[in-house]
Motif scaffolding. Structure first.
Motif, PDB file in Angstrom:
ATOM      1  N   GLN A  36       0.838  -1.213   0.000  1.00  0.00           N
ATOM      2  CA  GLN A  36       0.000   0.000   0.000  1.00  0.00           C
ATOM      3  C   GLN A  36       0.867   1.255   0.000  1.00  0.00           C
ATOM      4  O   GLN A  36       0.536   2.253  -0.647  1.00  0.00           O
ATOM      5  N   LEU A  37       1.977   1.185   0.732  1.00  0.00           N
ATOM      6  CA  LEU A  37       2.909   2.321   0.690  1.00  0.00           C
ATOM      7  C   LEU A  37       3.457   2.514  -0.716  1.00  0.00           C
ATOM      8  O   LEU A  37       3.538   3.641  -1.218  1.00  0.00           O
ATOM      9  N   ALA A  38       3.824   1.411  -1.334  1.00  0.00           N
ATOM     10  CA  ALA A  38       4.337   1.488  -2.705  1.00  0.00           C
ATOM     11  C   ALA A  38       3.258   2.053  -3.631  1.00  0.00           C
ATOM     12  O   ALA A  38       3.547   2.842  -4.545  1.00  0.00           O
ATOM     13  N   GLY A  39       1.997   1.622  -3.386  1.00  0.00           N
ATOM     14  CA  GLY A  39       0.884   2.149  -4.181  1.00  0.00           C
ATOM     15  C   GLY A  39       0.747   3.655  -4.003  1.00  0.00           C
ATOM     16  O   GLY A  39       0.573   4.402  -4.970  1.00  0.00           O
ATOM     17  N   ASN A  40       0.831   4.107  -2.753  1.00  0.00           N
ATOM     18  CA  ASN A  40       0.744   5.548  -2.490  1.00  0.00           C
ATOM     19  C   ASN A  40       1.877   6.293  -3.190  1.00  0.00           C
ATOM     20  O   ASN A  40       1.682   7.390  -3.728  1.00  0.00           O
ATOM     21  N   GLU A  41       3.068   5.680  -3.136  1.00  0.00           N
ATOM     22  CA  GLU A  41       4.217   6.334  -3.767  1.00  0.00           C
ATOM     23  C   GLU A  41       3.991   6.453  -5.275  1.00  0.00           C
ATOM     24  O   GLU A  41       4.320   7.491  -5.890  1.00  0.00           O
ATOM     25  N   ARG A 102     -10.348  14.144 -18.868  1.00  0.00           N
ATOM     26  CA  ARG A 102      -8.978  14.239 -18.335  1.00  0.00           C
ATOM     27  C   ARG A 102      -8.961  13.888 -16.838  1.00  0.00           C
ATOM     28  O   ARG A 102      -8.051  13.241 -16.336  1.00  0.00           O
ATOM     29  N   GLU A 103      -9.986  14.327 -16.138  1.00  0.00           N
ATOM     30  CA  GLU A 103     -10.049  13.993 -14.714  1.00  0.00           C
ATOM     31  C   GLU A 103     -10.171  12.485 -14.528  1.00  0.00           C
ATOM     32  O   GLU A 103      -9.508  11.888 -13.674  1.00  0.00           O
ATOM     33  N   ARG A 104     -11.027  11.886 -15.359  1.00  0.00           N
ATOM     34  CA  ARG A 104     -11.207  10.433 -15.242  1.00  0.00           C
ATOM     35  C   ARG A 104      -9.925   9.684 -15.615  1.00  0.00           C
ATOM     36  O   ARG A 104      -9.574   8.672 -15.016  1.00  0.00           O
ATOM     37  N   ILE A 105      -9.225  10.228 -16.624  1.00  0.00           N
ATOM     38  CA  ILE A 105      -7.970   9.572 -17.060  1.00  0.00           C
ATOM     39  C   ILE A 105      -6.935   9.610 -15.937  1.00  0.00           C
ATOM     40  O   ILE A 105      -6.259   8.622 -15.654  1.00  0.00           O
ATOM     41  N   VAL A 106      -6.829  10.779 -15.304  1.00  0.00           N
ATOM     42  CA  VAL A 106      -5.854  10.893 -14.206  1.00  0.00           C
ATOM     43  C   VAL A 106      -6.251   9.964 -13.062  1.00  0.00           C
ATOM     44  O   VAL A 106      -5.422   9.266 -12.476  1.00  0.00           O
ATOM     45  N   GLN A 107      -7.575   9.950 -12.763  1.00  0.00           N
ATOM     46  CA  GLN A 107      -8.015   9.077 -11.674  1.00  0.00           C
ATOM     47  C   GLN A 107      -7.719   7.615 -11.995  1.00  0.00           C
ATOM     48  O   GLN A 107      -7.266   6.851 -11.143  1.00  0.00           O
ATOM     49  N   LYS A 108      -7.950   7.231 -13.259  1.00  0.00           N
ATOM     50  CA  LYS A 108      -7.687   5.832 -13.639  1.00  0.00           C
ATOM     51  C   LYS A 108      -6.191   5.528 -13.567  1.00  0.00           C
ATOM     52  O   LYS A 108      -5.780   4.449 -13.118  1.00  0.00           O
ATOM     53  N   ALA A 109      -5.390   6.501 -13.981  1.00  0.00           N
ATOM     54  CA  ALA A 109      -3.936   6.299 -13.903  1.00  0.00           C
ATOM     55  C   ALA A 109      -3.499   6.114 -12.453  1.00  0.00           C
ATOM     56  O   ALA A 109      -2.649   5.261 -12.142  1.00  0.00           O
ATOM     57  N   ILE A 110      -4.095   6.915 -11.559  1.00  0.00           N
ATOM     58  CA  ILE A 110      -3.766   6.791 -10.123  1.00  0.00           C
ATOM     59  C   ILE A 110      -4.147   5.398  -9.628  1.00  0.00           C
ATOM     60  O   ILE A 110      -3.359   4.704  -8.979  1.00  0.00           O
ATOM     61  N   THR A 111      -5.363   4.994  -9.933  1.00  0.00           N
ATOM     62  CA  THR A 111      -5.870   3.707  -9.446  1.00  0.00           C
ATOM     63  C   THR A 111      -5.035   2.550 -10.015  1.00  0.00           C
ATOM     64  O   THR A 111      -4.639   1.634  -9.275  1.00  0.00           O
ATOM     65  N   ASP A 112      -4.767   2.621 -11.315  1.00  0.00           N
ATOM     66  CA  ASP A 112      -3.994   1.536 -11.949  1.00  0.00           C
ATOM     67  C   ASP A 112      -2.575   1.470 -11.377  1.00  0.00           C
ATOM     68  O   ASP A 112      -2.060   0.381 -11.087  1.00  0.00           O
ATOM     69  N   ALA A 113      -1.945   2.646 -11.242  1.00  0.00           N
ATOM     70  CA  ALA A 113      -0.557   2.664 -10.741  1.00  0.00           C
ATOM     71  C   ALA A 113      -0.505   2.149  -9.303  1.00  0.00           C
ATOM     72  O   ALA A 113       0.410   1.415  -8.913  1.00  0.00           O
ATOM     73  N   TRP A 114      -1.523   2.529  -8.529  1.00  0.00           N
ATOM     74  CA  TRP A 114      -1.557   2.104  -7.113  1.00  0.00           C
ATOM     75  C   TRP A 114      -1.644   0.576  -7.051  1.00  0.00           C
ATOM     76  O   TRP A 114      -0.868  -0.074  -6.337  1.00  0.00           O
ATOM     77  N   LYS A 116      -0.998  -1.663  -9.359  1.00  0.00           N
ATOM     78  CA  LYS A 116       0.173  -2.342  -9.937  1.00  0.00           C
ATOM     79  C   LYS A 116       1.313  -2.390  -8.914  1.00  0.00           C
ATOM     80  O   LYS A 116       1.954  -3.433  -8.711  1.00  0.00           O
ATOM     81  N   ALA A 117       1.539  -1.252  -8.269  1.00  0.00           N
ATOM     82  CA  ALA A 117       2.627  -1.215  -7.272  1.00  0.00           C
ATOM     83  C   ALA A 117       2.293  -2.095  -6.064  1.00  0.00           C
ATOM     84  O   ALA A 117       3.123  -2.860  -5.581  1.00  0.00           O
ATOM     85  N   HIS A 118       1.063  -1.991  -5.604  1.00  0.00           N
ATOM     86  CA  HIS A 118       0.651  -2.776  -4.435  1.00  0.00           C
ATOM     87  C   HIS A 118       0.733  -4.272  -4.715  1.00  0.00           C
ATOM     88  O   HIS A 118       1.281  -5.050  -3.924  1.00  0.00           O
ATOM     89  N   ASP A 119       0.212  -4.649  -5.901  1.00  0.00           N
ATOM     90  CA  ASP A 119       0.138  -6.086  -6.191  1.00  0.00           C
ATOM     91  C   ASP A 119       1.522  -6.695  -6.385  1.00  0.00           C
ATOM     92  O   ASP A 119       1.704  -7.891  -6.178  1.00  0.00           O
ATOM     93  N   SER A 120       2.472  -5.862  -6.807  1.00  0.00           N
ATOM     94  CA  SER A 120       3.820  -6.405  -6.991  1.00  0.00           C
ATOM     95  C   SER A 120       4.410  -6.869  -5.654  1.00  0.00           C
ATOM     96  O   SER A 120       5.302  -7.712  -5.618  1.00  0.00           O
ATOM     97  N   TRP A 121       3.907  -6.314  -4.565  1.00  0.00           N
ATOM     98  CA  TRP A 121       4.387  -6.729  -3.240  1.00  0.00           C
ATOM     99  C   TRP A 121       3.571  -7.901  -2.679  1.00  0.00           C
ATOM    100  O   TRP A 121       4.108  -8.744  -1.972  1.00  0.00           O
TER     101      TRP A 121
END
Lengths: 400, 120
Positions: A36-41, A102-114, A116-121
């Motif tokens: 979750q920390l990695a996701g936040n980062e 654009r707002e939805r795209i940024v939100q989706k990018a945030i959610t996806d990145a979070w 992806k990072a979280h699941d890698s751990w």
């Protein structure tokens, strides 16, 4: 394994749940929190870019909206800047992508990145890595050793009793000699097949048992020290893992605090936890154990309880600071924790080395805890000496 | 108690009662060493196979050997004394008469099983 004739102790063994049953959920929880920390980062990286890094040219501007970052310790509807097309942009009317898009795209990018990072751990080998790094500590079962150690205590005490004042191990006719023994010598003095050897053997049993008792006492005490050490390191392992888990939670709460209350971006400056210390063992640890386990020949006649209710920490002032409790980011916490586990493994080896090599008398403070018979010799040297003295310690032959 | 009674009682009590009892007790404690050290060393192997396990095993094996030697000596002595007494019964009328009244000593003494050595 209870000693014959001695109080049973087998019911004391193996009842405690293996420590890994406590650790596995903690390892998984820690990996999740670190994830979750990695996701936040990762989410922060996107938001930071939107707010600070992406250049804003003519016809573009930054606007404030509410974004959501996932996770148990995430934040919802937090205000953040993102780049939008300004109203005076000539392409505004014809652009296929609206600012809402654009707002939805940024939100989706945030959610996806979070995620992806979280699941890698959480889906990788992180928690199993914690497991394997600490395996030497959690895998032994001290509870399974406790009963056998008691068995050795009973053995030492039984051997010791053979040399007591009313023992039958005397020459025929001597004080305390059994009647049958005296009569045997009287009735069979000149038998061709017999000799004095049986009486010499019989008379020697108590002397030999007295020497065996000293050996068994050292054996029992050393086994107790090892059991105690393994048990304490397991206790420490659970504590250390819990501390690392709590540190990861604390770091996540700090992320929430930044975003929920102040709205300021995290700067990387985290709460200073350098005052938090955890005991990971230490060279004094094994020495402390030496004094903590009584000798069966000087301690209580009953077996000792070395696993349940034992001291958690023996030499508190000799603590070693945990790396994980100083860390703030996902990588730092996880790497620090792995380093802590490696340190613990090394310290456990050192503690066992102390029991193996150091003369116990060097580490006992009270005169009464000193072992006058064997305490000036390290266990390794003592074992070699016992082997060397085999013929001297063997009972005499009986030639019938 | 007659002389023959004292003489025969002593040797048969030694061979059939006292020595087997001692052999059994020493044997049980020798088995206790095996039953104790094996699980202890097994756990030490799991703790990175620290060499302290070898030291503890060495000491326990030595203790075991000495107790086993005592068991064997008690067993052998019981058997030997029983044989001596039986031989005497065959050649001595008074001994034969005594033995006829003490049927519990017919046969060989119960020797204790040789204890199982530690596999460490």
């Amino acid at each position: 394994m209870p000693g014959p004739g001695g109080p049973g102790s087998s019911e004391d063994t193996g009842n405690a749940a293996p420590v890994i049953e406590k650790l596995d959920p903690l390892f998984k929880e820690l990996a999740d929190l670190v994830g979750q920390l990695a996701g936040n980062e990762a989410a922060w990286s996107i938001l930071y870019n939107q707010a600070m890094e992406i250049p804003v040219g003519d016809g573009w501007t930054r606007a404030t909206t509410n974004f959501t970052v996932p996770g148990t310790y995430g934040w919802t509807k937090t205000k953040a800047l993102y780049v939008i097309m300004s109203a005076d942009n000539p392409d505004m009317a014809t652009s296929e992508v609206t600012n809402e898009d654009r707002e939805r795209i940024v939100q989706k990018a945030i959610t996806d990145a979070w995620h992806k990072a979280h699941d890698s751990w959480t889906t990788g080998s992180v928690s199993s890595g914690y497991r394997s790094t600490s395996q030497n500590i959690w895998e032994p079962d001290p509870a399974a050793m406790s009963g056998p150690v008691d068995g050795l205590y009973y053995l030492a005490q039984w051997l010791y009793r053979q040399d007591s004042g009313d023992s039958p191990w005397v020459q025929p006719g001597a004080e305390g000699a059994p009647e049958w023994l005296t009569n045997l010598k009287a009735g069979w003095p000149n038998t061709a097949l017999s000799s004095e050897s049986f009486y010499a053997f019989w008379d020697d049993v108590d002397d030999k048992c007295a020497r065996y008792a000293i050996i068994a006492g050292r054996l029992a005490k050393s086994c107790g020290q090892v059991t105690y050490t393994l048990s304490d390191f397991q206790t420490n392992l659970v504590e250390v893992t819990t501390k690392a888990r709590d540190r990861a939670k604390e770091a996540l709460l700090q992320w929430q605090t930044w975003k929920m209350d102040s709205g300021a971006w995290p700067t990387g400056g985290m709460t200073d936890n350098s005052g938090i210390k955890m005991i990971l063992g230490g060279i004094s640890y094994g020495a402390g154990t030496i004094g903590a386990v009584p000798s069966p020949l000087t301690g209580p006649l009953a077996g000792i309880s070395i696993v349940t209710g034992g001291l958690s920490y023996l030499i508190e002032e000799k603590s070693v600071e945990m790396e994980a409790t100083k860390a703030a980011t996902a990588d730092q916490i996880s790497t620090g924790f792995v380093n802590d586990l490696t340190t613990m493994d090394g310290e456990m080896t050192k503690a066992l080395n102390v029991i193996r090599t150091d003369p116990p008398n060097e580490h006992v403070e009270k005169q009464g805890d000193r072992d006058p018979a064997t305490g000036d010799t390290g266990l390794q040297a003592y074992a070699a000496d016992v082997v060397k003295r085999r013929s001297d310690l063997t009972p005499p032959n009986v030639r019938l | 108690m007659t002389t023959i009674d004292m003489k025969m009682s002593a040797i048969y009590q030694a061979s059939h009662d006292e020595l087997p009892r001692q052999a059994a007790e020493f044997g049980a404690y020798a088995d206790n060493i095996t039953g104790s050290i094996e699980p202890i060393v097994q756990q030490i192997v799991l703790a990175g196979n620290h060499p302290i396990g070898d030291d503890l095993a060495d000491i326990s094996v030595e203790l075991f050997l000495h107790l086993r030697s005592t068991v064997r000596t008690c067993n052998d002595t019981a058997t030997g004394l029983d044989g001596m007494a039986d031989d005497f019964v065959r050649v001595d009328d008074d001994a034969r008469a005594w033995f006829a009244k003490h049927k519990q000593y017919v046969g060989d003494p119960d020797t204790a099983p040789v204890p199982t050595s530690p596999e460490v």
